[in-house]
Every structure is written in C-alpha cells, then in structure tokens.
Design a protein around this motif. Structure first.
Motif, PDB file in Angstrom:
ATOM      1  N   ASP A 176      18.782  14.137  68.597  1.00  0.00           N
ATOM      2  CA  ASP A 176      18.572  12.829  69.203  1.00  0.00           C
ATOM      3  C   ASP A 176      17.260  12.918  69.994  1.00  0.00           C
ATOM      4  OD1 ASP A 176      18.536  10.478  70.640  1.00  0.00           O
ATOM      5  OD2 ASP A 176      20.643  10.580  71.228  1.00  0.00           O
ATOM      6  N   VAL A 177      16.151  12.592  69.340  1.00  0.00           N
ATOM      7  CA  VAL A 177      14.834  12.756  69.954  1.00  0.00           C
ATOM      8  C   VAL A 177      14.620  11.828  71.147  1.00  0.00           C
ATOM      9  CG1 VAL A 177      13.752  13.672  67.878  1.00  0.00           C
ATOM     10  CG2 VAL A 177      13.711  11.220  68.290  1.00  0.00           C
ATOM     11  N   ASP A 178      15.402  10.773  71.237  1.00  0.00           N
ATOM     12  CA  ASP A 178      15.283   9.874  72.383  1.00  0.00           C
ATOM     13  C   ASP A 178      15.879  10.475  73.642  1.00  0.00           C
ATOM     14  OD1 ASP A 178      13.997   7.869  70.946  1.00  0.00           O
ATOM     15  OD2 ASP A 178      15.904   6.991  70.302  1.00  0.00           O
ATOM     16  N   GLU A 179      16.724  11.476  73.514  1.00  0.00           N
ATOM     17  CA  GLU A 179      17.390  12.080  74.662  1.00  0.00           C
ATOM     18  C   GLU A 179      17.054  13.555  74.872  1.00  0.00           C
ATOM     19  OE1 GLU A 179      19.025  10.365  76.909  1.00  0.00           O
ATOM     20  OE2 GLU A 179      18.646   8.559  75.727  1.00  0.00           O
ATOM     21  N   CYS A 180      16.443  14.210  73.902  1.00  0.00           N
ATOM     22  CA  CYS A 180      16.099  15.632  74.012  1.00  0.00           C
ATOM     23  C   CYS A 180      15.096  15.832  75.147  1.00  0.00           C
ATOM     24  CB  CYS A 180      15.515  16.136  72.698  1.00  0.00           C
ATOM     25  SG  CYS A 180      14.999  17.870  72.724  1.00  0.00           S
ATOM     26  N   LYS A 181      15.347  16.813  76.001  1.00  0.00           N
ATOM     27  CA  LYS A 181      14.475  17.098  77.144  1.00  0.00           C
ATOM     28  C   LYS A 181      13.467  18.211  76.845  1.00  0.00           C
ATOM     29  CE  LYS A 181      16.785  14.389  80.113  1.00  0.00           C
ATOM     30  NZ  LYS A 181      17.752  13.752  79.276  1.00  0.00           N
ATOM     31  N   GLY A 182      13.507  18.752  75.630  1.00  0.00           N
ATOM     32  CA  GLY A 182      12.516  19.739  75.220  1.00  0.00           C
ATOM     33  C   GLY A 182      12.598  21.072  75.942  1.00  0.00           C
ATOM     34  N   CYS A 183      13.792  21.474  76.354  1.00  0.00           N
ATOM     35  CA  CYS A 183      13.932  22.731  77.106  1.00  0.00           C
ATOM     36  C   CYS A 183      13.663  23.955  76.235  1.00  0.00           C
ATOM     37  CB  CYS A 183      15.315  22.827  77.744  1.00  0.00           C
ATOM     38  SG  CYS A 183      16.673  23.031  76.567  1.00  0.00           S
ATOM     39  N   GLY A 184      13.888  23.838  74.925  1.00  0.00           N
ATOM     40  CA  GLY A 184      13.619  24.936  74.006  1.00  0.00           C
ATOM     41  C   GLY A 184      14.728  25.966  73.886  1.00  0.00           C
ATOM     42  N   LEU A 185      15.855  25.759  74.559  1.00  0.00           N
ATOM     43  CA  LEU A 185      16.952  26.721  74.465  1.00  0.00           C
ATOM     44  C   LEU A 185      17.469  26.850  73.035  1.00  0.00           C
ATOM     45  CD1 LEU A 185      18.939  25.965  77.733  1.00  0.00           C
ATOM     46  CD2 LEU A 185      17.506  27.945  77.246  1.00  0.00           C
ATOM     47  N   CYS A 186      17.540  25.742  72.326  1.00  0.00           N
ATOM     48  CA  CYS A 186      18.004  25.785  70.936  1.00  0.00           C
ATOM     49  C   CYS A 186      17.012  26.536  70.045  1.00  0.00           C
ATOM     50  CB  CYS A 186      18.257  24.384  70.399  1.00  0.00           C
ATOM     51  SG  CYS A 186      16.802  23.300  70.411  1.00  0.00           S
ATOM     52  N   VAL A 187      15.735  26.390  70.337  1.00  0.00           N
ATOM     53  CA  VAL A 187      14.696  27.087  69.570  1.00  0.00           C
ATOM     54  C   VAL A 187      14.870  28.595  69.706  1.00  0.00           C
ATOM     55  CG1 VAL A 187      12.208  27.464  69.334  1.00  0.00           C
ATOM     56  CG2 VAL A 187      13.070  25.171  69.815  1.00  0.00           C
ATOM     57  N   GLU A 188      15.064  29.048  70.939  1.00  0.00           N
ATOM     58  CA  GLU A 188      15.231  30.478  71.202  1.00  0.00           C
ATOM     59  C   GLU A 188      16.532  31.025  70.632  1.00  0.00           C
ATOM     60  OE1 GLU A 188      12.949  32.549  72.526  1.00  0.00           O
ATOM     61  OE2 GLU A 188      11.630  30.792  72.487  1.00  0.00           O
ATOM     62  N   ALA A 189      17.591  30.196  70.634  1.00  0.00           N
ATOM     63  CA  ALA A 189      18.909  30.660  70.216  1.00  0.00           C
ATOM     64  C   ALA A 189      19.136  30.633  68.712  1.00  0.00           C
ATOM     65  CB  ALA A 189      19.978  29.809  70.900  1.00  0.00           C
ATOM     66  N   CYS A 190      18.334  29.915  67.964  1.00  0.00           N
ATOM     67  CA  CYS A 190      18.555  29.739  66.518  1.00  0.00           C
ATOM     68  C   CYS A 190      18.283  31.041  65.756  1.00  0.00           C
ATOM     69  CB  CYS A 190      17.653  28.626  66.003  1.00  0.00           C
ATOM     70  SG  CYS A 190      17.856  28.281  64.247  1.00  0.00           S
ATOM     71  N   PRO A 191      19.341  31.673  65.185  1.00  0.00           N
ATOM     72  CA  PRO A 191      19.137  32.935  64.463  1.00  0.00           C
ATOM     73  C   PRO A 191      18.139  32.850  63.299  1.00  0.00           C
ATOM     74  CG  PRO A 191      21.452  32.644  64.943  1.00  0.00           C
ATOM     75  CD  PRO A 191      20.767  31.346  65.296  1.00  0.00           C
ATOM     76  N   PRO A 192      18.204  31.806  62.437  1.00  0.00           N
ATOM     77  CA  PRO A 192      17.239  31.752  61.333  1.00  0.00           C
ATOM     78  C   PRO A 192      15.898  31.120  61.714  1.00  0.00           C
ATOM     79  CG  PRO A 192      18.857  30.043  61.028  1.00  0.00           C
ATOM     80  CD  PRO A 192      19.292  30.842  62.237  1.00  0.00           C
ATOM     81  N   LYS A 193      15.740  30.752  62.996  1.00  0.00           N
ATOM     82  CA  LYS A 193      14.489  30.131  63.484  1.00  0.00           C
ATOM     83  C   LYS A 193      14.151  28.865  62.697  1.00  0.00           C
ATOM     84  CE  LYS A 193      14.077  33.282  66.536  1.00  0.00           C
ATOM     85  NZ  LYS A 193      14.767  33.007  67.777  1.00  0.00           N
ATOM     86  N   ALA A 194      15.161  28.006  62.517  1.00  0.00           N
ATOM     87  CA  ALA A 194      14.989  26.756  61.778  1.00  0.00           C
ATOM     88  C   ALA A 194      14.669  25.578  62.699  1.00  0.00           C
ATOM     89  CB  ALA A 194      16.257  26.457  60.974  1.00  0.00           C
ATOM     90  N   ILE A 195      14.511  25.849  64.004  1.00  0.00           N
ATOM     91  CA  ILE A 195      14.223  24.800  64.975  1.00  0.00           C
ATOM     92  C   ILE A 195      12.925  25.145  65.697  1.00  0.00           C
ATOM     93  CG2 ILE A 195      15.087  23.498  66.954  1.00  0.00           C
ATOM     94  CD1 ILE A 195      17.881  24.588  66.301  1.00  0.00           C
TER      95      ILE A 195
END
Length: 73
Positions: free
Chosen positions: A15-34
C-alpha cells in the motif's frame, strides 16, 4: 528436458499510500525481492517495491512491518 521456470509462491502488494519507507521489509526479505522505490509517496517517503519475481511467500515482510496491513499477499 526443458528448463522449467520456477513460479513464485507469493505475490507481494504494498500500500504505497501508507508505506513509511522504513526499509525493515527490505532487510528482512530472504530472497531480496523487495527494494525501496526511487519515487516518493504523498508523505514524501520512498516506499517498498516488489521486484515482480522472487517472492517465496514466507510472510517475513508482513511480520516486520510496523504498519500492519500495508503489505499483503
């Protein structure tokens, strides 16, 4: 035998209208798909962006998101 392309087990939506861009999901994604987008949302944040392939459906990105409901499959 033909080389079969491996299908993704998940399809991440952000939900790009609500994402705060913290990057936690980027760091946590095992296959680095984010990754974080180059553009900004209406709050002025670079938002999480799914690469389009590589999601394993593990749900780790959802679990680490401090804004529940901003990421879903």
């Amino acid at each position: 035998m033909a080389n079969a392309e491996k299908q993704d087990r998940g399809m991440l939506r952000v939900d790009v209208d609500e994402c705060k861009g913290c990057g936690l999901c980027v760091e946590a994604c095992p296959p680095k798909a984010i990754s974080l987008s180059e553009g900004l949302n209406h709050y002025g944040y670079r938002t999480a962006t799914y690469a389009g392939t590589g999601c394993t459906g593990c749900g780790i990105c959802f679990m680490v998101c401090p804004e529940p409901g901003r990421l879903w499959f």
